[in-house]
Write an enzyme that holds these catalytic residues in place. Structure first.
Site, PDB file in Angstrom:
ATOM      1  CD  GLU A 369      18.474   1.163  44.208  1.00 52.02           C
ATOM      2  OE1 GLU A 369      17.472   1.479  44.851  1.00 52.02           O
ATOM      3  OE2 GLU A 369      18.972   1.871  43.319  1.00 52.02           O
TER       4      GLU A 369
HETATM    5  C1  FAD Z   1      27.925   0.964  42.508  1.00 52.07           C
HETATM    6  C2  FAD Z   1      27.042   1.480  43.615  1.00 52.07           C
HETATM    7  C3  FAD Z   1      26.010   2.368  43.299  1.00 52.07           C
HETATM    8  C4  FAD Z   1      25.220   2.891  44.331  1.00 52.07           C
HETATM    9  N1  FAD Z   1      24.246   3.816  44.016  1.00 52.07           N
HETATM   10  C5  FAD Z   1      23.599   4.462  45.030  1.00 52.07           C
HETATM   11  C6  FAD Z   1      22.708   5.541  44.753  1.00 52.07           C
HETATM   12  O1  FAD Z   1      22.454   5.869  43.578  1.00 52.07           O
HETATM   13  N2  FAD Z   1      22.165   6.218  45.791  1.00 52.07           N
HETATM   14  C7  FAD Z   1      22.409   5.893  47.082  1.00 52.07           C
HETATM   15  O2  FAD Z   1      21.896   6.557  47.988  1.00 52.07           O
HETATM   16  N3  FAD Z   1      23.242   4.846  47.396  1.00 52.07           N
HETATM   17  C8  FAD Z   1      23.838   4.140  46.401  1.00 52.07           C
HETATM   18  N4  FAD Z   1      24.702   3.110  46.686  1.00 52.07           N
HETATM   19  C9  FAD Z   1      24.957   2.760  48.072  1.00 52.07           C
HETATM   20  C10 FAD Z   1      24.327   1.430  48.499  1.00 52.07           C
HETATM   21  O3  FAD Z   1      22.933   1.540  48.551  1.00 52.07           O
HETATM   22  C11 FAD Z   1      24.957   1.013  49.839  1.00 52.07           C
HETATM   23  O4  FAD Z   1      26.295   0.623  49.553  1.00 52.07           O
HETATM   24  C12 FAD Z   1      24.208  -0.120  50.522  1.00 52.07           C
HETATM   25  O5  FAD Z   1      22.938   0.309  50.964  1.00 52.07           O
HETATM   26  C13 FAD Z   1      24.968  -0.688  51.720  1.00 52.07           C
HETATM   27  O6  FAD Z   1      25.452   0.325  52.543  1.00 52.07           O
HETATM   28  P1  FAD Z   1      27.000   0.314  52.966  1.00 52.07           P
HETATM   29  O7  FAD Z   1      27.810   0.153  51.727  1.00 52.07           O
HETATM   30  O8  FAD Z   1      27.246   1.526  53.803  1.00 52.07           O
HETATM   31  O9  FAD Z   1      27.196  -0.979  53.827  1.00 52.07           O
HETATM   32  P2  FAD Z   1      26.868  -1.143  55.395  1.00 52.07           P
HETATM   33  O10 FAD Z   1      25.511  -0.632  55.695  1.00 52.07           O
HETATM   34  O11 FAD Z   1      27.999  -0.605  56.190  1.00 52.07           O
HETATM   35  O12 FAD Z   1      26.828  -2.720  55.540  1.00 52.07           O
HETATM   36  C14 FAD Z   1      27.998  -3.535  55.609  1.00 52.07           C
HETATM   37  C15 FAD Z   1      27.562  -4.980  55.845  1.00 52.07           C
HETATM   38  O13 FAD Z   1      26.854  -5.067  57.091  1.00 52.07           O
HETATM   39  C16 FAD Z   1      25.588  -5.636  56.859  1.00 52.07           C
HETATM   40  N5  FAD Z   1      24.593  -5.062  57.796  1.00 52.07           N
HETATM   41  C17 FAD Z   1      24.368  -3.747  58.059  1.00 52.07           C
HETATM   42  N6  FAD Z   1      23.364  -3.620  58.931  1.00 52.07           N
HETATM   43  C18 FAD Z   1      22.917  -4.882  59.208  1.00 52.07           C
HETATM   44  C19 FAD Z   1      21.896  -5.442  60.052  1.00 52.07           C
HETATM   45  N7  FAD Z   1      21.085  -4.664  60.773  1.00 52.07           N
HETATM   46  N8  FAD Z   1      21.760  -6.783  60.085  1.00 52.07           N
HETATM   47  C20 FAD Z   1      22.552  -7.592  59.341  1.00 52.07           C
HETATM   48  N9  FAD Z   1      23.553  -7.124  58.523  1.00 52.07           N
HETATM   49  C21 FAD Z   1      23.720  -5.800  58.465  1.00 52.07           C
HETATM   50  C22 FAD Z   1      25.230  -5.313  55.422  1.00 52.07           C
HETATM   51  O14 FAD Z   1      24.234  -6.163  54.907  1.00 52.07           O
HETATM   52  C23 FAD Z   1      26.580  -5.490  54.774  1.00 52.07           C
HETATM   53  O15 FAD Z   1      26.807  -6.849  54.517  1.00 52.07           O
HETATM   54  C24 FAD Z   1      25.460   2.513  45.668  1.00 52.07           C
HETATM   55  C25 FAD Z   1      26.462   1.581  45.967  1.00 52.07           C
HETATM   56  C26 FAD Z   1      27.255   1.066  44.959  1.00 52.07           C
HETATM   57  C27 FAD Z   1      28.344   0.091  45.320  1.00 52.07           C
END
Ligand code: FAD
Length: 392
Positions: A369
Site C-alpha cells: 500500500e
Molecule cells: C503480501 C503483499 C500483499 C500485497 N497486496 C497488494 C494488493 O492487494 N494489491 C496491489 O495492487 N498490490 C499489492 N501488493 C504490492 C505492493 O503494494 C507493492 O509491493 C509495493 O507498492 C511496492 O512495489 P514493488 O514491490 O514493485 O517495489 P518497487 O516499487 O520496485 O520498489 C523497490 C524499492 O525501491 C524503492 N523506490 C521505488 N521508487 C522510489 C522512489 N521514487 N524514491 C525512493 N525509493 C523508491 C521502494 O520504496 C522500495 O524500497 C502487495 C504486496 C505484498 C508483499
C-alpha cells in the site's frame, strides 16, 4: 461513540475470540484459514464501512479503524483479508461506482458470496503504477483485458477484482488508466497463489494473468481515464487499514510482553523487574500511544474528506495524515514485535508464540500500500509544495 459503533466493535471482538484458535492452527500448518470468511459472515463483518442499505454496517472511518485494530491483534494476515475485501475491494466500488455496480457487487460481497481484491501492482509496476503494461480494448459490448497483476491480497481466491489498465489503442495524453470491476470466472483469467512468503501463512496472496479477458462495458469503474484517481483514492483507505492493523499488532505484542515479563523468572526475579526489559515495554507502549493518536486524527480527516467529495484540499489533508499514520504505525509495529521477541528470548524466535508470528507478518506493512520511502516522499512534498514532488 454511538450504540451502533459499540455493537460493531463487540461483534468484532466476539469474531476475533472465536477465530483465534482456528487461526493459530492454520498458521502453524501454513494453510489458508477459511474461517476468516465464514465467521465474518456469521458476525456480519464483511462490509463494516459500507452503507446499511447496501448490506454493510455503515461504520464511520474511526469505528472501522478500531475494528481493524482489533482484527490486527489476530495477525496481519487476517487483517489483510479485510483490506482486500473491504478497504480496497468494496471501497472503490462504493465510492466510484454507479447504482447498478453497487447493487451487483456490494450486497453479495457483504454477505460473503463474493470475495474481492484490488489489482494495481504488476511485476514491472509497483511504486509507480503508471508503469503498468496491462491494457484494454473495446470489442462490442465488452472490454478485453490483457496483462498480469502481481502480489495481490486475496488474488488467488477472489470472485471479482478492481483492476487497472491502459487503453491499447491510445497514445500521448489520451493514454490514461481506467478502472474496471473484473469477474474472475473463465479460462481467460488464470490465478495462482504466491505461497513462497515468510509470513501471513493463513492469508491468500496471489497473482493472475488476463488473456483477452472479457469485461462487460458496464463494469468500467468511474469515467474512462479516471483510473489513477480511483487507485490513489482507494489507497488512502488501504493505508488506514494497514496503520490500524499495525496498532493491533502493537497492542497484542504489549499484552503478551507484559504477561511474559511478569511470569518469566531469571536471576531470581521476574524479568519485568530487570530495568533493560522495562525499557522494551516502555518503548512498545510509546509506539502504541503515538500510533493510536496518529490513526485517530487520520481517520477523522478521512471521514471529513469522504463526506465532502470533490474537495481536493480535504482529500489532500486526509492523504497526508493517513500516510503519516501508515508510516509511523508500521514502523512502530515492526519495532514492537522485535522488542517483544527480545523479551521472550529464545521462545520468541518461534512460530509457536504470537510475538514471533507478528514479527514475521508485520514486516510487509512497511512495503504494501506504498513503501516507507513513498510515504516519506508524500509527506515531504505535502510540506514543500507540488513543485518539489520527487516523482510523477
Ligand atoms: C503480501 C503483499 C500483499 C500485497 N497486496 C497488494 C494488493 O492487494 N494489491 C496491489 O495492487 N498490490 C499489492 N501488493 C504490492 C505492493 O503494494 C507493492 O509491493 C509495493 O507498492 C511496492 O512495489 P514493488 O514491490 O514493485 O517495489 P518497487 O516499487 O520496485 O520498489 C523497490 C524499492 O525501491 C524503492 N523506490 C521505488 N521508487 C522510489 C522512489 N521514487 N524514491 C525512493 N525509493 C523508491 C521502494 O520504496 C522500495 O524500497 C502487495 C504486496 C505484498 C508483499
Amino acid at each position: 461513540m454511538t450504540a451502533d459503533s459499540r455493537k460493531i466493535l463487540a461483534d468484532v471482538d466476539a469474531y476475533c475470540t472465536e477465530l483465534r484458535p482456528i487461526e493459530e492452527l492454520c498458521y502453524l500448518e501454513h494453510r489458508y484459514n477459511e474461517a476468516t470468511v465464514t465467521l465474518a459472515k456469521k458476525y456480519g463483518l464483511l462490509g463494516i464501512p459500507i452503507p446499511v442499505e447496501l448490506g454493510g454496517r455503515g461504520a464511520d472511518a474511526l469505528t472501522y479503524a478500531r475494528a481493524l485494530a482489533r482484527i490486527g491483534r489476530e495477525g496481519t494476515g487476517v487483517r489483510t483479508f479485510f483490506s482486500g475485501q473491504t478497504s480496497i475491494g468494496q471501497y472503490p466500488i462504493w465510492r466510484y461506482g454507479n447504482a447498478d455496480q453497487h447493487q451487483r457487487y456490494l450486497p453479495a460481497s457483504c454477505r460473503g458470496e463474493k470475495i474481492l481484491a484490488f489489482g494495481l501492482t504488476e511485476p514491472d509496476a509497483g511504486s509507480n503504477p503508471l508503469e503498468m503494461t496491462t491494457t484494454y480494448r473495446r470489442s462490442g459490448d465488452k472490454f478485453l483485458l490483457n496483462g498480469v497483476k502481481y502480489l495481490i491480497s486475496n488474488g488467488g481466491i477472489a470472485d471479482a477484482v478492481v483492476c487497472f489498465a491502459y487503453p491499447e489503442d491510445k497514445t500521448g495524453k489520451d493514454r490514461r488508466i481506467s478502472a474496471f470491476i473484473v469477474d474472475t470466472a473463465g479460462d481467460t483469467f488464470e490465478a495462482e497463489d504466491l505461497s513462497a512468503k515468510p509470513g501471513m501463512f493463513s492469508a491468500n496472496t496471489g497473482m493472475f494473468q488476463m488473456t483477452s479477458h472479457p469485461v462487460p462495458v458496464e463494469n468500467m469503474l468511474g469515467e474512462e481515464g479516471s483510473g489513477f484517481r480511483v487507485a490513489m483514492g482507494t489507497l488512502i483507505s488501504g493505508r488506514l487499514s494497514v496503520a490500524a492493523g499495525c496498532l493491533g499488532v502493537i497492542e497484542d505484542c504489549l499484552t503478551e510482553s507484559l504477561e511474559y515479563a511478569r511470569t518469566r523468572i531469571q536471576h531470581g526475579k521476574p524479568i519485568g523487574k530487570h530495568q533493560l526489559v522495562q525499557e522494551h515495554i516502555a518503548m512498545i507502549e510509546m509506539g502504541r500511544a503515538a500510533s493510536d493518536a496518529l490513526i485517530e486524527r487520520a481517520a477523522i480527516a478521512k471521514d471529513v474528506a469522504d463526506k465532502n467529495r470533490g474537495d481536493k484540499s480535504l482529500l489532500a489533508e486526509a492523504d497526508t495524515k493517513v500516510a503519516q499514520a501508515k508510516f509511523f504505525a508500521s514502523n512502530a509495529a515492526w519495532e514492537a514485535a522485535d522488542r517483544a521477541v527480545q523479551i521472550y528470548g529464545g521462545r520468541g524466535w518461534s512460530e509457536l508464540y504470537r510475538v514471533g508470528r507478528h514479527l514475521q507478518d508485520v514486516r510487509v506493512c512497511r512495503i504494501y500500500e506504498g513503501t516507507d520511502e513513498i510515504m516519506k516522499l508524500k509527506i515531504a512534498s505535502s510540506l514543500l509544495g507540488k513543485d518539489f514532488a520527487a516523482f510523477g
